[in-house]
Design a protein around this motif. Structure first.
Motif, PDB file in Angstrom:
ATOM      1  N   VAL A 132     -10.555   0.772 -18.493  1.00 45.75           N
ATOM      2  CA  VAL A 132     -11.578   1.339 -17.296  1.00 45.75           C
ATOM      3  C   VAL A 132     -12.478   0.064 -16.976  1.00 45.75           C
ATOM      4  CG1 VAL A 132     -11.382   3.746 -18.121  1.00 45.75           C
ATOM      5  CG2 VAL A 132     -13.093   2.026 -19.145  1.00 45.75           C
ATOM      6  N   THR A 133     -13.140   0.311 -15.782  1.00 45.62           N
ATOM      7  CA  THR A 133     -14.327  -0.454 -15.574  1.00 45.62           C
ATOM      8  C   THR A 133     -15.521  -0.097 -16.092  1.00 45.62           C
ATOM      9  OG1 THR A 133     -15.320   0.843 -13.592  1.00 45.62           O
ATOM     10  CG2 THR A 133     -13.169  -0.831 -12.995  1.00 45.62           C
ATOM     11  N   TYR A 134     -16.548  -0.930 -16.357  1.00 48.49           N
ATOM     12  CA  TYR A 134     -17.696  -0.752 -16.929  1.00 48.49           C
ATOM     13  C   TYR A 134     -18.390   0.482 -16.126  1.00 48.49           C
ATOM     14  CZ  TYR A 134     -22.925  -0.853 -17.702  1.00 48.49           C
ATOM     15  OH  TYR A 134     -24.080  -0.693 -17.942  1.00 48.49           O
ATOM     16  N   THR A 135     -18.323   0.514 -14.910  1.00 47.68           N
ATOM     17  CA  THR A 135     -18.882   1.796 -14.021  1.00 47.68           C
ATOM     18  C   THR A 135     -18.325   3.146 -14.535  1.00 47.68           C
ATOM     19  OG1 THR A 135     -19.561   0.242 -12.241  1.00 47.68           O
ATOM     20  CG2 THR A 135     -19.248   2.516 -11.522  1.00 47.68           C
ATOM     21  N   GLU A 136     -16.888   2.997 -14.610  1.00 45.50           N
ATOM     22  CA  GLU A 136     -16.059   4.279 -15.048  1.00 45.50           C
ATOM     23  C   GLU A 136     -16.556   4.563 -16.535  1.00 45.50           C
ATOM     24  OE1 GLU A 136     -12.140   3.389 -12.268  1.00 45.50           O
ATOM     25  OE2 GLU A 136     -12.259   2.549 -14.200  1.00 45.50           O
ATOM     26  N   GLU A 153     -27.155   3.922 -19.350  1.00 47.48           N
ATOM     27  CA  GLU A 153     -27.772   3.729 -17.920  1.00 47.48           C
ATOM     28  C   GLU A 153     -26.961   2.457 -17.575  1.00 47.48           C
ATOM     29  OE1 GLU A 153     -29.518   5.154 -15.869  1.00 47.48           O
ATOM     30  OE2 GLU A 153     -30.192   6.931 -17.627  1.00 47.48           O
ATOM     31  N   TRP A 154     -26.543   2.611 -16.233  1.00 48.15           N
ATOM     32  CA  TRP A 154     -25.717   1.411 -15.497  1.00 48.15           C
ATOM     33  C   TRP A 154     -26.664   0.426 -15.369  1.00 48.15           C
ATOM     34  CZ3 TRP A 154     -25.484  -2.338 -12.192  1.00 48.15           C
ATOM     35  CH2 TRP A 154     -23.892  -2.915 -11.827  1.00 48.15           C
ATOM     36  N   GLY A 155     -25.997  -0.786 -15.973  1.00 56.59           N
ATOM     37  CA  GLY A 155     -27.203  -2.106 -16.189  1.00 56.59           C
ATOM     38  C   GLY A 155     -27.346  -2.563 -17.436  1.00 56.59           C
ATOM     39  N   SER A 156     -27.357  -1.274 -18.423  1.00 55.91           N
ATOM     40  CA  SER A 156     -27.810  -1.732 -19.788  1.00 55.91           C
ATOM     41  C   SER A 156     -26.234  -1.758 -20.364  1.00 55.91           C
ATOM     42  CB  SER A 156     -28.242  -0.334 -20.438  1.00 55.91           C
ATOM     43  OG  SER A 156     -29.553  -0.063 -19.777  1.00 55.91           O
ATOM     44  N   ASP A 157     -26.443  -2.698 -21.596  1.00 54.89           N
ATOM     45  CA  ASP A 157     -25.284  -3.106 -22.392  1.00 54.89           C
ATOM     46  C   ASP A 157     -24.704  -1.877 -23.134  1.00 54.89           C
ATOM     47  OD1 ASP A 157     -23.348  -4.937 -23.195  1.00 54.89           O
ATOM     48  OD2 ASP A 157     -24.896  -6.215 -24.217  1.00 54.89           O
ATOM     49  N   LEU A 158     -23.611  -1.843 -23.333  1.00 59.49           N
ATOM     50  CA  LEU A 158     -23.013  -0.564 -24.380  1.00 59.49           C
ATOM     51  C   LEU A 158     -23.624  -0.811 -25.679  1.00 59.49           C
ATOM     52  CD1 LEU A 158     -19.423  -0.206 -22.754  1.00 59.49           C
ATOM     53  CD2 LEU A 158     -21.536   1.149 -22.054  1.00 59.49           C
ATOM     54  N   GLN A 159     -24.050   0.222 -26.207  1.00 56.27           N
ATOM     55  CA  GLN A 159     -24.251   0.251 -27.934  1.00 56.27           C
ATOM     56  C   GLN A 159     -23.058   0.528 -28.586  1.00 56.27           C
ATOM     57  OE1 GLN A 159     -27.487  -0.704 -28.860  1.00 56.27           O
ATOM     58  NE2 GLN A 159     -27.901  -0.898 -26.618  1.00 56.27           N
ATOM     59  N   SER A 160     -22.957   0.240 -29.903  1.00 55.33           N
ATOM     60  CA  SER A 160     -22.112   0.472 -30.974  1.00 55.33           C
ATOM     61  C   SER A 160     -21.378   2.011 -30.806  1.00 55.33           C
ATOM     62  CB  SER A 160     -22.517   0.162 -32.392  1.00 55.33           C
ATOM     63  OG  SER A 160     -22.576  -1.013 -32.704  1.00 55.33           O
ATOM     64  N   GLU A 161     -22.431   2.858 -30.609  1.00 56.50           N
ATOM     65  CA  GLU A 161     -22.097   4.514 -30.561  1.00 56.50           C
ATOM     66  C   GLU A 161     -21.403   4.719 -29.213  1.00 56.50           C
ATOM     67  OE1 GLU A 161     -25.424   7.082 -30.419  1.00 56.50           O
ATOM     68  OE2 GLU A 161     -26.501   5.457 -29.167  1.00 56.50           O
ATOM     69  N   LYS A 183     -23.725  -8.182 -13.840  1.00 54.55           N
ATOM     70  CA  LYS A 183     -23.679  -9.700 -14.229  1.00 54.55           C
ATOM     71  C   LYS A 183     -24.939  -9.980 -14.979  1.00 54.55           C
ATOM     72  CE  LYS A 183     -26.519 -10.778  -9.795  1.00 54.55           C
ATOM     73  NZ  LYS A 183     -26.321 -11.660  -8.603  1.00 54.55           N
ATOM     74  N   GLY A 184     -26.013  -8.844 -14.959  1.00 53.16           N
ATOM     75  CA  GLY A 184     -27.500  -9.205 -15.693  1.00 53.16           C
ATOM     76  C   GLY A 184     -27.062  -9.233 -17.133  1.00 53.16           C
ATOM     77  N   ILE A 185     -26.026  -8.711 -17.554  1.00 53.38           N
ATOM     78  CA  ILE A 185     -26.040  -8.583 -19.112  1.00 53.38           C
ATOM     79  C   ILE A 185     -24.857  -9.400 -19.698  1.00 53.38           C
ATOM     80  CG2 ILE A 185     -26.873  -6.232 -19.391  1.00 53.38           C
ATOM     81  CD1 ILE A 185     -24.043  -4.823 -19.392  1.00 53.38           C
ATOM     82  N   LYS A 186     -24.444 -10.230 -18.780  1.00 52.39           N
ATOM     83  CA  LYS A 186     -23.428 -11.144 -19.239  1.00 52.39           C
ATOM     84  C   LYS A 186     -23.604 -12.476 -18.904  1.00 52.39           C
ATOM     85  CE  LYS A 186     -20.090  -8.373 -20.853  1.00 52.39           C
ATOM     86  NZ  LYS A 186     -19.634  -8.511 -22.401  1.00 52.39           N
ATOM     87  N   ALA A 187     -22.806 -13.458 -19.617  1.00 54.69           N
ATOM     88  CA  ALA A 187     -23.244 -14.880 -19.595  1.00 54.69           C
ATOM     89  C   ALA A 187     -22.774 -15.538 -17.994  1.00 54.69           C
ATOM     90  CB  ALA A 187     -22.238 -15.733 -20.488  1.00 54.69           C
ATOM     91  N   PHE A 188     -23.390 -16.620 -17.811  1.00 59.99           N
ATOM     92  CA  PHE A 188     -23.596 -17.275 -16.681  1.00 59.99           C
ATOM     93  C   PHE A 188     -22.141 -17.675 -16.226  1.00 59.99           C
ATOM     94  CE2 PHE A 188     -23.793 -20.994 -19.484  1.00 59.99           C
ATOM     95  CZ  PHE A 188     -23.140 -21.817 -19.034  1.00 59.99           C
ATOM     96  N   MET A 202     -14.231  -8.860 -19.529  1.00 57.87           N
ATOM     97  CA  MET A 202     -13.626  -7.919 -20.352  1.00 57.87           C
ATOM     98  C   MET A 202     -13.967  -7.772 -22.013  1.00 57.87           C
ATOM     99  SD  MET A 202     -10.817  -9.013 -22.558  1.00 57.87           S
ATOM    100  CE  MET A 202      -9.826 -10.275 -22.654  1.00 57.87           C
ATOM    101  N   ASP A 203     -14.219  -6.498 -22.349  1.00 56.66           N
ATOM    102  CA  ASP A 203     -14.287  -6.401 -23.971  1.00 56.66           C
ATOM    103  C   ASP A 203     -13.242  -5.333 -24.260  1.00 56.66           C
ATOM    104  OD1 ASP A 203     -16.425  -7.976 -23.834  1.00 56.66           O
ATOM    105  OD2 ASP A 203     -18.174  -6.110 -24.129  1.00 56.66           O
ATOM    106  N   LEU A 204     -12.594  -5.539 -25.434  1.00 56.82           N
ATOM    107  CA  LEU A 204     -11.693  -4.729 -25.885  1.00 56.82           C
ATOM    108  C   LEU A 204     -12.300  -3.819 -27.100  1.00 56.82           C
ATOM    109  CD1 LEU A 204      -8.469  -3.792 -26.154  1.00 56.82           C
ATOM    110  CD2 LEU A 204      -8.056  -5.783 -27.651  1.00 56.82           C
ATOM    111  N   LEU A 205     -12.179  -2.702 -27.021  1.00 58.72           N
ATOM    112  CA  LEU A 205     -12.730  -1.642 -27.981  1.00 58.72           C
ATOM    113  C   LEU A 205     -11.809  -1.164 -28.968  1.00 58.72           C
ATOM    114  CD1 LEU A 205     -15.588  -0.054 -25.493  1.00 58.72           C
ATOM    115  CD2 LEU A 205     -15.472  -2.119 -26.742  1.00 58.72           C
TER     116      LEU A 205
END
Length: 288
Positions: A132-136, A153-161, A183-188, A202-205
Motif C-alpha cells: 500500500v502507499t503511505y497515503t492509503e 496524520e498524513w505527514g507524520s511518521d507511523l508509530q509502532s502501534e 519527503k519531510g519524514i524521509k532522508a535526503f 518502502m518499509d516492510l512491516l
C-alpha cells in the motif's frame, strides 16, 4: 593546548582541535553502510554490505538496539519495484532455509515461546506480500476504529502501534510494504516522486515486530539531490563524493537495510530484541 572537556585538545577559540585527533579530522560511528555501498554499486552493479551499525536514538523498546547488524544490498539499474522484489525474495529465502534446516529449533520455540510461530513463517513463504502507499495506509488506519495512543496524520511518521496493526490486522497477517512516504519524514537521498511531495521509499512491516526492512530508490539526478540537501539543511562539503557519483554520469539505483536481529526475532518468536544478540547495547548499557 589541552583545556577542560575531558582533556580534549582545544584551539585558541575553545573549539575542539581535530588536527590532533587520531584520524586528523572528525570521525563518527556509522548509522549505515549505504552511502559507501552506492560507490560500489555504481562500479560493480549489485553489491551488499553486512556489518554493525549504531543509532544514538533514546529508544528503550523491545525492538531497538543502539548497536545492531544490518544487511544492506544496493542494486544498480533498479527501481523501487525491483528493490521490493529483492527484499521479498531475500526474506522468503531466509525463512525457507530456517524452516528446512531448523525444524527442531522452530518446534521448540513454537512450544515454549510463540505458539503461532511455524504457521506464520509458512504463510510468509507461501503468500505474496501486500503493498500500500503511505497515503492509503493512513486512510486504512483512520478508518479502522482502533483507539491508538498516537493520532494518525498524513505527514507524520507511523508509530509502532500503527505498523503492527498494518502488519497483523490489515492484510490478515501478511507482511506489507508501505511505499511513497512524504519527503519531510524521509532522508535526503530518496528519489523524489513526480508529485514533488513524496519519495520512492518502502518499509516492510511484519507481524509482532513492525518495520523489518527500510529502503528506497536513490535520487540519481544531481540537481534534485542538491535541492533536497539544501532543504534538509545539510552542508554540501562532506557529501562532495556522493554528489560526484551523479555529476559524471548517473544510473538509477535502489537498496534497503534489514535489521538482522529483527530477522532473528521474527524467525524465533523471541519477544525482546536484546535476547537476539550476545552483548546487547542500548541506552544506559554498554557492558562487555
Amino acid at each position: 593546548g589541552r583545556a577542560g572537556g575531558g582533556g580534549l585538545p582545544r584551539a585558541e577559540d575553545g573549539s575542539v582541535d581535530y588536527s590532533q585527533d587520531f584520524f586528523g579530522s572528525p570521525a563518527f560511528l556509522t548509522v549505515s553502510g549505504q552511502l559507501n555501498a552506492e560507490i560500489y554499486a555504481t562500479a560493480m552493479r549489485d553489491v551488499y554490505t553486512f556489518g554493525p551499525t549504531f543509532r544514538a536514538e533514546n529508544s528503550n523498546t523491545s525492538r531497538h538496539l543502539a548497536e545492531f547488524w544490518m544487511v544492506e544490498p544496493e542494486l544498480a539499474f533498479a527501481t523501487l519495484e525491483d528493490d521490493m522484489a529483492c527484499a521479498q525474495a531475500y526474506l522468503k529465502h531466509c525463512v525457507s532455509a530456517v524452516l528446512e534446516r531448523n525444524a527442531g529449533d522452530l518446534e521448540f520455540f513454537g512450544r515454549f515461546q510463540d505458539k503461532g510461530l511455524v504457521p506464520r513463517l509458512e504463510r510468509l513463504v507461501e503468500k505474496d506480500f501486500a503493498a500500500v502507499t503511505y497515503t492509503e495506509a493512513v486512510g486504512l488506519l483512520k478508518e479502522c476504529g482502533e483507539a491508538f495512543e498516537f493520532p494518525v496524520e498524513w505527514g507524520s511518521d507511523l508509530q509502532s502501534e500503527h505498523e503492527r496493526w498494518l502488519a497483523e490486522q490489515a492484510f490478515g497477517g501478511t507482511p506489507v510494504f508501505v511505499t511513497d512516504y512524504p519527503k519531510g519524514i524521509k532522508a535526503f537521498y530518496m528519489r523524489l516522486n513526480d508529485d514533488g511531495e513524496t519519495v520512492a521509499a518502502m518499509d516492510l512491516l511484519v507481524p509482532r515486530i513492525g518495520e523489518l526492512v527500510g529502503g528506497s530508490q536513490r535520487e540519481e539526478r544531481l540537481d534534485v539531490l542538491q535541492a533536497r540537501m539544501a532543504e534538509s539543511q545539510l552542508e554540501p562539503e562532506p557529501y562532495w563524493w556522493y554528489c560526484d557519483l551523479r555529476r559524471y554520469g548517473s544510473v538509477p539505483h535502489a537498496g534497503f537495510g534489514l535489521g538482522f536481529e529483527r530477522l532473528v526475532q521474527m524467525c524465533t518468536g523471541v519477544d525482546n530484541i536484546r535476547d537476539t544478540i550476545p552483548f546487547p547495547r542500548f541506552p544506559g548499557n554498554a557492558k562487555f
